[in-house]
Design a protein around this motif. Structure first.
Motif, PDB file in Angstrom:
ATOM      1  N   ASP A   9     -27.364 -69.190  10.075  1.00  0.00           N
ATOM      2  CA  ASP A   9     -26.146 -69.327  10.772  1.00  0.00           C
ATOM      3  C   ASP A   9     -25.144 -70.464  10.283  1.00  0.00           C
ATOM      4  O   ASP A   9     -23.928 -70.378   9.972  1.00  0.00           O
ATOM      5  N   VAL A  10     -25.928 -71.597   9.817  1.00  0.00           N
ATOM      6  CA  VAL A  10     -25.174 -72.643   8.975  1.00  0.00           C
ATOM      7  C   VAL A  10     -24.476 -72.127   7.512  1.00  0.00           C
ATOM      8  O   VAL A  10     -23.322 -72.354   7.095  1.00  0.00           O
ATOM      9  N   ALA A  11     -25.354 -71.209   7.005  1.00  0.00           N
ATOM     10  CA  ALA A  11     -24.939 -70.847   5.629  1.00  0.00           C
ATOM     11  C   ALA A  11     -23.775 -69.738   5.761  1.00  0.00           C
ATOM     12  O   ALA A  11     -22.828 -69.933   5.232  1.00  0.00           O
ATOM     13  N   ALA A  12     -23.855 -68.742   6.951  1.00  0.00           N
ATOM     14  CA  ALA A  12     -22.679 -68.147   7.400  1.00  0.00           C
ATOM     15  C   ALA A  12     -21.386 -68.812   7.500  1.00  0.00           C
ATOM     16  O   ALA A  12     -20.377 -68.390   7.049  1.00  0.00           O
ATOM     17  N   LEU A  13     -21.392 -69.668   8.510  1.00  0.00           N
ATOM     18  CA  LEU A  13     -20.203 -70.467   8.629  1.00  0.00           C
ATOM     19  C   LEU A  13     -19.753 -71.258   7.594  1.00  0.00           C
ATOM     20  O   LEU A  13     -18.628 -71.572   7.150  1.00  0.00           O
ATOM     21  N   ALA A  14     -20.760 -71.942   6.613  1.00  0.00           N
ATOM     22  CA  ALA A  14     -20.270 -72.565   5.513  1.00  0.00           C
ATOM     23  C   ALA A  14     -19.646 -71.614   4.187  1.00  0.00           C
ATOM     24  O   ALA A  14     -19.141 -72.060   3.207  1.00  0.00           O
ATOM     25  N   GLY A  15     -20.244 -70.753   4.546  1.00  0.00           N
ATOM     26  CA  GLY A  15     -19.935 -69.575   3.234  1.00  0.00           C
ATOM     27  C   GLY A  15     -20.638 -69.636   1.944  1.00  0.00           C
ATOM     28  O   GLY A  15     -20.277 -69.589   0.783  1.00  0.00           O
ATOM     29  N   GLU A  43     -20.803 -80.081   7.803  1.00  0.00           N
ATOM     30  CA  GLU A  43     -19.810 -79.818   8.809  1.00  0.00           C
ATOM     31  C   GLU A  43     -20.186 -78.637   9.382  1.00  0.00           C
ATOM     32  O   GLU A  43     -19.957 -78.674  10.856  1.00  0.00           O
ATOM     33  N   ALA A  44     -20.487 -77.492   8.836  1.00  0.00           N
ATOM     34  CA  ALA A  44     -21.206 -76.595   9.549  1.00  0.00           C
ATOM     35  C   ALA A  44     -22.113 -76.551  10.471  1.00  0.00           C
ATOM     36  O   ALA A  44     -22.449 -76.237  11.526  1.00  0.00           O
ATOM     37  N   ALA A  45     -23.338 -77.572  10.041  1.00  0.00           N
ATOM     38  CA  ALA A  45     -24.277 -77.723  10.442  1.00  0.00           C
ATOM     39  C   ALA A  45     -23.950 -78.625  11.869  1.00  0.00           C
ATOM     40  O   ALA A  45     -24.393 -78.503  13.117  1.00  0.00           O
ATOM     41  N   ARG A  46     -22.995 -79.605  11.908  1.00  0.00           N
ATOM     42  CA  ARG A  46     -22.429 -80.544  12.881  1.00  0.00           C
ATOM     43  C   ARG A  46     -21.746 -79.737  13.945  1.00  0.00           C
ATOM     44  O   ARG A  46     -22.217 -79.723  15.172  1.00  0.00           O
ATOM     45  N   GLN A  47     -21.107 -78.603  13.595  1.00  0.00           N
ATOM     46  CA  GLN A  47     -20.328 -77.858  14.599  1.00  0.00           C
ATOM     47  C   GLN A  47     -21.441 -76.916  15.139  1.00  0.00           C
ATOM     48  O   GLN A  47     -21.024 -76.737  16.444  1.00  0.00           O
ATOM     49  N   LEU A  48     -22.219 -76.573  14.428  1.00  0.00           N
ATOM     50  CA  LEU A  48     -23.263 -75.599  15.287  1.00  0.00           C
ATOM     51  C   LEU A  48     -24.347 -76.234  16.067  1.00  0.00           C
ATOM     52  O   LEU A  48     -25.261 -75.755  16.737  1.00  0.00           O
ATOM     53  N   ASN A  49     -24.381 -77.815  15.907  1.00  0.00           N
ATOM     54  CA  ASN A  49     -25.422 -78.629  16.495  1.00  0.00           C
ATOM     55  C   ASN A  49     -26.819 -78.064  15.949  1.00  0.00           C
ATOM     56  O   ASN A  49     -27.750 -77.938  16.763  1.00  0.00           O
ATOM     57  N   TYR A  50     -26.695 -77.884  14.379  1.00  0.00           N
ATOM     58  CA  TYR A  50     -28.027 -77.269  14.217  1.00  0.00           C
ATOM     59  C   TYR A  50     -29.236 -78.441  14.154  1.00  0.00           C
ATOM     60  O   TYR A  50     -28.895 -79.617  13.710  1.00  0.00           O
ATOM     61  N   MET A  51     -30.385 -78.392  14.350  1.00  0.00           N
ATOM     62  CA  MET A  51     -31.460 -79.193  14.296  1.00  0.00           C
ATOM     63  C   MET A  51     -32.580 -78.709  13.387  1.00  0.00           C
ATOM     64  O   MET A  51     -33.060 -77.347  13.896  1.00  0.00           O
TER      65      MET A  51
END
Length: 360
Positions: A9-15, A43-51
């Motif tokens: 998910d983080v990779a997809a948002l960050a491209g 920034e993508a990890a922050r937006q998605l609240n990735y843990m």
């Protein structure tokens, strides 16, 4: 139910690729990744609240990222709080967490800190034992047999486990010699009634200084009651330094009796004290200092006082206190550095000795 955010998910948002996200979030330097890409991934990890999945990471590295501290002390006493702060600072600098463990058998046949290691919730142990007893011999043998990374602080061991010790002998010796250099020629030395390794080492240091300087007139006083010693002969960590609102009736009564005994001891020789500073009082325990000062309040002069541990000293409250300052914070740092070292060098057993410093 909300789905857990993944690296994909983080990779997809960050491209970017999943591998790039992994490199960035794990602070890896194996690949050259531009600053702009790193910012975009974070920034993508922050937006998605990735843990991150810490359990998976632990399995891959075979490390929990946690160090257990098994402390059999009253952690409201400032010196142990300072030690814990020193441990925590070094562990955090190395991306490790401090986990307080119990010495009791909470989860089976072993003490909590041993069970924690076997269950892989901690990677190693810093053991801070009680004054009159160190680690149980059977547990020490278990640690050696299984190669458990352990550092013992301020309690003697077999020599097969790394230790960080405080040099009570030299601290006491140097304090007495310092007072003599200031003109003191007679010392009333007060120690508690119970027998402990630290108490023996301090008294030996005082006696050694008296042997080296025969012009010293040394008078030894042992308090009549073993404060902190229960009826079954086991030592209990009653906090004699601070009267606390959360103390139980036993502790409050111990505190009262201790204060009275120190004041009575000082009163027994107070007539010998003189305003010329040639007679001093040396306390073997930091907890004695406030009661010694209270006993001297009726006198117009203030004889020198030496304290063989760092107590809670208030600047200006008593102008002639010299104390042997225990390097509590530094000792905690040394324990943390050694346990982290042992994780990668399990056979490198070290005995570190830290000497107190004389302060006023």
């Amino acid at each position: 139910m909300n789905r857990k955010v993944t690296l994909k998910d983080v990779a997809a948002l960050a491209g970017v690729s999943v591998a790039t996200v992994s490199y960035v979030l794990n602070h890896s330097d194996k690949q050259h990744i531009s600053k702009e890409t790193r910012v975009r991934v974070r920034e993508a990890a922050r937006q998605l609240n990735y843990m991150p999945n810490t359990s998976a990471k632990s399995l891959r590295s075979n490390r929990s990222g946690c160090i257990g501290v098994a402390i059999d002390k009253d952690i409201t006493v400032p010196r142990y709080a300072q030690t814990l702060q020193g441990i925590r600072r070094v562990l955090e600098e190395n991306e490790y967490q401090l986990v307080l463990c119990s010495g009791r058998k909470l989860r089976g046949e072993y003490p909590d800190y041993i069970s924690g290691y076997f269950s892989r919730s901690i990677d190693g142990v810093i053991y801070i034992g009680a004054d009159n007893r160190g680690m149980d011999a059977s547990i020490e043998n278990l640690i050696i047999r299984h190669g458990i990374p352990v550092v013992a602080f301020d309690c003697s061991g077999s020599g097969e486990i790394s230790t960080v010790e405080l040099d009570y002998f030299q601290g006491a010796r140097e304090l007495v010699l310092y007072l003599m250099d200031q003109g003191v020629r007679r010392i009333h030395y007060i120690r508690n009634g119970f027998d402990s390794r630290q108490g023996r080492l301090r008294e030996q240091g005082v006696l050694r200084a008296a042997f080296e300087r025969p012009e010293l007139d040394l008078v030894l006083h042992r308090l009549p009651t073993s404060y902190g010693l229960m009826e079954d002969g086991q030592y209990r960590n009653g906090n004699m330094q601070i009267f606390q609102t959360n103390a139980d009736l036993w502790e409050k009564e111990q505190f009262r009796q201790f204060a009275e005994a120190v004041r009575n001891c000082v009163s027994s020789f107070a007539d010998e004290l003189t305003p010329d500073g040639r007679t001093a009082i040396v306390c073997s325990w930091a907890a004695m200092e406030q009661h010694v000062c209270a006993a001297l309040e009726p006198y117009s002069f203030r004889p020198p006082i030496g304290v063989l541990a760092q107590g809670i000293l208030y600047p200006g409250s008593y102008p002639y206190i010299t104390y042997s300052e225990l390097p509590n914070y530094q000792a905690g740092q040394a324990c943390a550095r050694q346990i982290l070292h042992q994780l990668d060098h399990p056979d490198d057993v070290r005995r570190i000795m830290l000497k107190p410093e004389i302060n006023q």
